[in-house]
Design an enzyme around this catalytic site. Structure first.
Site, short mmCIF file in Angstrom:
data_model
loop_
_atom_site.label_atom_id
_atom_site.label_comp_id
_atom_site.label_asym_id
_atom_site.label_seq_id
_atom_site.Cartn_x
_atom_site.Cartn_y
_atom_site.Cartn_z
N GLY A 173 3.05 69.07 13.34
CA GLY A 173 3.94 68.20 12.58
C GLY A 173 3.53 68.18 11.12
N GLY A 217 5.88 67.03 8.18
CA GLY A 217 6.42 65.68 8.13
C GLY A 217 5.81 64.84 7.00
CE1 TYR A 228 7.88 56.63 16.23
CE2 TYR A 228 7.87 54.37 15.45
CZ TYR A 228 7.37 55.65 15.40
OH TYR A 228 6.36 55.96 14.53
CG LEU A 260 0.32 61.14 8.40
CD1 LEU A 260 -0.37 60.42 7.25
CD2 LEU A 260 0.10 60.37 9.71
N1 SER Z 1 7.68 53.95 9.78
C1 SER Z 1 8.06 53.97 11.16
C2 SER Z 1 9.50 53.74 11.34
O1 SER Z 1 10.06 53.06 10.52
C3 SER Z 1 7.28 52.93 11.93
O2 SER Z 1 6.16 53.49 12.45
O3 SER Z 1 10.04 54.18 12.30
#
Ligand code: SER
Length: 332
Positions: A17, A20, A152, A22
């Protein structure tokens, strides 16, 4: 169980990843620390920036493809794997089955590859999304009611428990942080609920107004990228016996609302205007903590953030203005 500190003596590190929000910054940081050739960047598509793609090894890798993952791990024999590939909160709500598949099966593939192929350490990010509407919102404790209500969040909470299980059953040195919203100038987030806090700076520097998708008084925990990188690397370098939590650590730095970040930007750009048009992400934000109690991270491995809201704003605006000036110079 790791006895040395992987990644510090010419050992190879794999970042899944890496393209992305991060991953890109972590790849740059680790390449600076360990040497570019020791840090293998992997992503499902080639990142646009040359630093991630060309400055060191890069592999195309879909983490759902177990055979390809095995191939990459066998080729580079990494001591550490950072597994960052995931669908974020807003995107996973729109595509729930795929969100679950990527977030869970991707994690299983990495944990199994680590156990089977002798990877010493795995890093896997969790999130404030593991908390839900029943959780105490202020100063949310490490141990409390969770009940996340997004795909999520459910996948992150389940993932935390799996990480802890792999630690207990297999002795895998897996470590994790519950990140707040992450804000940086090098990369854009994709599909999260906290994305507004990055987008707003880009609009401000472009001299444009910003339409915010959250209400002006919605407080969320947030963190500037240099702090997120510091926390991640401090956690990964801490002695194994100091890591008392093997699910995931609460991690805090600051908490602010769209109104407050606007005021912070207006110290530099008084003309900057923000309007509010909450969408479906408002509901997600309302189910998350407003602020985080990260006492355990501070106690166990010495966590301490460096950036508050105004210090972050000063740095973000400085770098984004530089980027705009550089782009204009290239175009000339
Ligand atoms: N930044 C993420 C989101 O907004 C939260 O971990 O989904």
């Amino acid at each position: 169980m790791a006895t040395s500190t992987p990644g510090t003596s010419g050992d190879t590190v794999l970042i899944i990843g890496a393209g992305g929000q991060l991953g890109l910054e972590l790849t740059h940081e680790l390449r600076q620390r360990y040497g570019a050739s020791n840090v293998v960047a992997a992503d499902v598509r080639a990142p646009k920036d040359a630093e991630t793609h060309e400055a060191g090894p890069f592999e195309l890798l879909d983490v759902l493809d177990k055979n390809r993952l095995t191939e990459v791990v066998q080729q580079y024999k990494p001591k550490q794997v950072y597994h960052l590939a995931a669908l974020l909160s807003a995107t996973a709500e729109k595509n729930p089955k795929f969100g679950w598949q990527l977030n869970m099966d991707g994690l299983f593939n990495v944990l199994d590859a680590a156990v089977d192929l002798g990877v010493q350490q795995v890093y896997w990010p969790s999130s404030i999304a593991v908390f839900g509407p029943d959780t105490p919102r202020e100063n949310t404790p490490q141990l409390t009611i969770m009940n996340p209500n997004t795909i999520y969040g459910i996948s992150k909470l389940a993932g935390e428990q799996w990480c802890e299980w792999y630690f207990r059953k297999h002795g895998l040195d897996v470590r994790s942080l519950r990140y707040p919203g992450l804000i940086g100038y090098k990369s854009l987030p994709g599909g999260g609920t906290t994305d507004y806090a990055v987008d707003i700076y880009h609009k401000a520097v472009a001299g444009q107004p910003y339409e915010c998708f959250l209400k002006e008084d919605t407080y969320l925990p947030m963190m500037y990228m240099p702090d997120a990188l510091k926390a991640t690397l401090d956690l990964m370098h801490a002695p194994a016996d100091s890591i008392k939590i093997r699910s995931s650590y609460n991690l805090g730095a600051m908490s602010f609302s769209p109104k407050e970040i606007t005021a912070s930007i207006q110290r530099h750009l008084p003309e900057f205007e923000v309007t509010y048009k909450p969408d479906s992400r408002q509901q997600i934000a309302d189910s998350w903590p407003a602020s985080i109690d990260d006492t355990r991270a501070r106690q166990d491995w010495g966590w301490q953030p460096d950036f508050d809201l105004d210090k972050m704003t000063d740095d973000m605006l400085l770098h984004l203005k530089q980027q705009v000036a550089e782009t204009a110079a290239v175009a000339r």
